[in-house]
Design a protein around this motif. Structure first.
Motif, PDB file in Angstrom:
ATOM      1  N   ARG A 139       6.668  49.226  11.926  1.00 49.92           N
ATOM      2  CA  ARG A 139       7.670  48.155  11.820  1.00 49.92           C
ATOM      3  C   ARG A 139       8.331  48.034  13.188  1.00 49.92           C
ATOM      4  O   ARG A 139       9.376  48.614  13.443  1.00 49.92           O
ATOM      5  CB  ARG A 139       8.671  48.473  10.713  1.00 49.92           C
ATOM      6  CG  ARG A 139       8.071  48.372   9.311  1.00 49.92           C
ATOM      7  CD  ARG A 139       9.111  48.623   8.229  1.00 49.92           C
ATOM      8  NE  ARG A 139       8.539  48.386   6.907  1.00 49.92           N
ATOM      9  CZ  ARG A 139       7.907  49.296   6.183  1.00 49.92           C
ATOM     10  NH1 ARG A 139       7.741  50.529   6.685  1.00 49.92           N
ATOM     11  NH2 ARG A 139       7.433  49.012   4.982  1.00 49.92           N
ATOM     12  N   GLU A 140       7.723  47.260  14.034  1.00 52.67           N
ATOM     13  CA  GLU A 140       8.127  47.166  15.438  1.00 52.67           C
ATOM     14  C   GLU A 140       8.977  45.939  15.732  1.00 52.67           C
ATOM     15  O   GLU A 140       9.351  45.709  16.881  1.00 52.67           O
ATOM     16  CB  GLU A 140       6.883  47.124  16.325  1.00 52.67           C
ATOM     17  CG  GLU A 140       5.984  45.932  16.041  1.00 52.67           C
ATOM     18  CD  GLU A 140       4.645  46.032  16.725  1.00 52.67           C
ATOM     19  OE1 GLU A 140       4.363  45.174  17.566  1.00 52.67           O
ATOM     20  OE2 GLU A 140       3.892  46.974  16.410  1.00 52.67           O
ATOM     21  N   ALA A 141       9.288  45.157  14.700  1.00 57.84           N
ATOM     22  CA  ALA A 141      10.017  43.907  14.923  1.00 57.84           C
ATOM     23  C   ALA A 141      11.321  43.869  14.134  1.00 57.84           C
ATOM     24  O   ALA A 141      11.357  44.245  12.956  1.00 57.84           O
ATOM     25  CB  ALA A 141       9.147  42.718  14.528  1.00 57.84           C
ATOM     26  N   ILE A 142      12.372  43.418  14.790  1.00 54.34           N
ATOM     27  CA  ILE A 142      13.638  43.115  14.125  1.00 54.34           C
ATOM     28  C   ILE A 142      13.731  41.598  14.020  1.00 54.34           C
ATOM     29  O   ILE A 142      13.607  40.885  15.028  1.00 54.34           O
ATOM     30  CB  ILE A 142      14.837  43.682  14.901  1.00 54.34           C
ATOM     31  CG1 ILE A 142      14.789  45.214  14.884  1.00 54.34           C
ATOM     32  CG2 ILE A 142      16.149  43.172  14.318  1.00 54.34           C
ATOM     33  CD1 ILE A 142      15.873  45.873  15.715  1.00 54.34           C
ATOM     34  N   VAL A 143      13.908  41.116  12.796  1.00 46.65           N
ATOM     35  CA  VAL A 143      13.964  39.678  12.539  1.00 46.65           C
ATOM     36  C   VAL A 143      15.343  39.339  11.972  1.00 46.65           C
ATOM     37  O   VAL A 143      15.817  40.013  11.046  1.00 46.65           O
ATOM     38  CB  VAL A 143      12.877  39.242  11.537  1.00 46.65           C
ATOM     39  CG1 VAL A 143      12.892  37.732  11.360  1.00 46.65           C
ATOM     40  CG2 VAL A 143      11.508  39.710  12.007  1.00 46.65           C
ATOM     41  N   ILE A 144      15.972  38.311  12.525  1.00 42.71           N
ATOM     42  CA  ILE A 144      17.322  37.926  12.110  1.00 42.71           C
ATOM     43  C   ILE A 144      17.315  36.495  11.598  1.00 42.71           C
ATOM     44  O   ILE A 144      16.860  35.581  12.293  1.00 42.71           O
ATOM     45  CB  ILE A 144      18.318  38.076  13.275  1.00 42.71           C
ATOM     46  CG1 ILE A 144      18.342  39.536  13.761  1.00 42.71           C
ATOM     47  CG2 ILE A 144      19.716  37.636  12.849  1.00 42.71           C
ATOM     48  CD1 ILE A 144      19.196  39.754  14.997  1.00 42.71           C
TER      49      ILE A 144
END
Length: 224
Positions: A155-160
């Motif tokens: 889980r390498e992505a932060i999504v806002i």
């Protein structure tokens, strides 16, 4: 001679620490992305990241957020509005964004954005706890439908997600892994207005399609 040996050892220790910091991620870079509910267009003025190593990245993200409707290449006002802005999707995508290279995982993300349907300017800080950073470092076995193979994924992505009323919600996700919610925050109205008060109070224009949708159906406050 002892002084020289001591100096060499000090350099080697410092180099080792630096290498350790650089290799603290099992992948080259983590990703920061943004999206908005259908027709609820936003413009991200800046997204600044504050890393666990003290590094600050100004404008690690900026510009448009991804959105389902209106479509990028659509022309004219549609007879039927196919999008539905109410609530968040069950499985979020990666959003519009980029990889944050040369920086360790963030402990906090500051976002200032324009909600074009209102219009209003908001800003907030989203804390990224250590438990989430641990998740981002941990590899998991996952089946990727794209190539039909089992892989070790991260889980390498932060999504806002950014919604009217100053609602911001964050997830951490990977290419073949399900998203995990990080936080939901209520942003504050930025008293300086759009562009830090440098635009005379003028926000970016809303697209004709989204403007028509809001005039017909309103803004579904409370659904996010």
């Amino acid at each position: 001679m002892n002084k020289l040996l001591s100096l060499v050892l000090s350099v080697l220790i410092l180099s080792g620490c630096t290498s350790g910091n650089r290799s603290s991620l099992p992948y080259d870079a983590w990703r920061l992305g943004f999206f908005a509910p259908d027709y609820m267009e936003v413009w991200i003025e800046t997204a600044d990241t504050y890393g666990i190593n003290g590094m600050v990245r100004i404008e690690a993200g900026s510009g448009t957020a991804s959105i389902g409707y209106p479509r990028a290449l659509s022309k004219g006002i549609p007879e039927v509005f196919k999008g539905d802005p109410k609530g968040w999707p069950e499985r979020v995508g990666w959003g519009a964004g980029k990889y944050v290279k040369g920086a360790d995982l963030p402990k906090q993300i500051y976002v200032r954005w324009q909600s074009l349907v209102e219009p209003q300017t908001y800003h907030t800080r989203i804390d990224i706890p250590e438990s989430i950073r641990d998740i981002m470092r941990k590899g998991e076995k996952a089946f990727c439908r794209a190539d039909g193979k089992w892989i070790t994924d991260y889980r390498e992505a932060i999504v806002i997600g950014l919604a009217p009323g100053g609602i911001a919600k964050a997830w951490v996700t990977g290419p073949c892994l399900s998203p995990i919610e990080i936080a939901r925050v209520q942003a504050k109205v930025d008293p300086t207005g759009p562009y830090d008060g440098k635009s005379g109070g003028r926000h970016r224009p809303l697209s004709p399609t989204s403007k028509e949708y809001v005039e017909k159906f309103g803004i579904p406050y409370g659904s996010w």
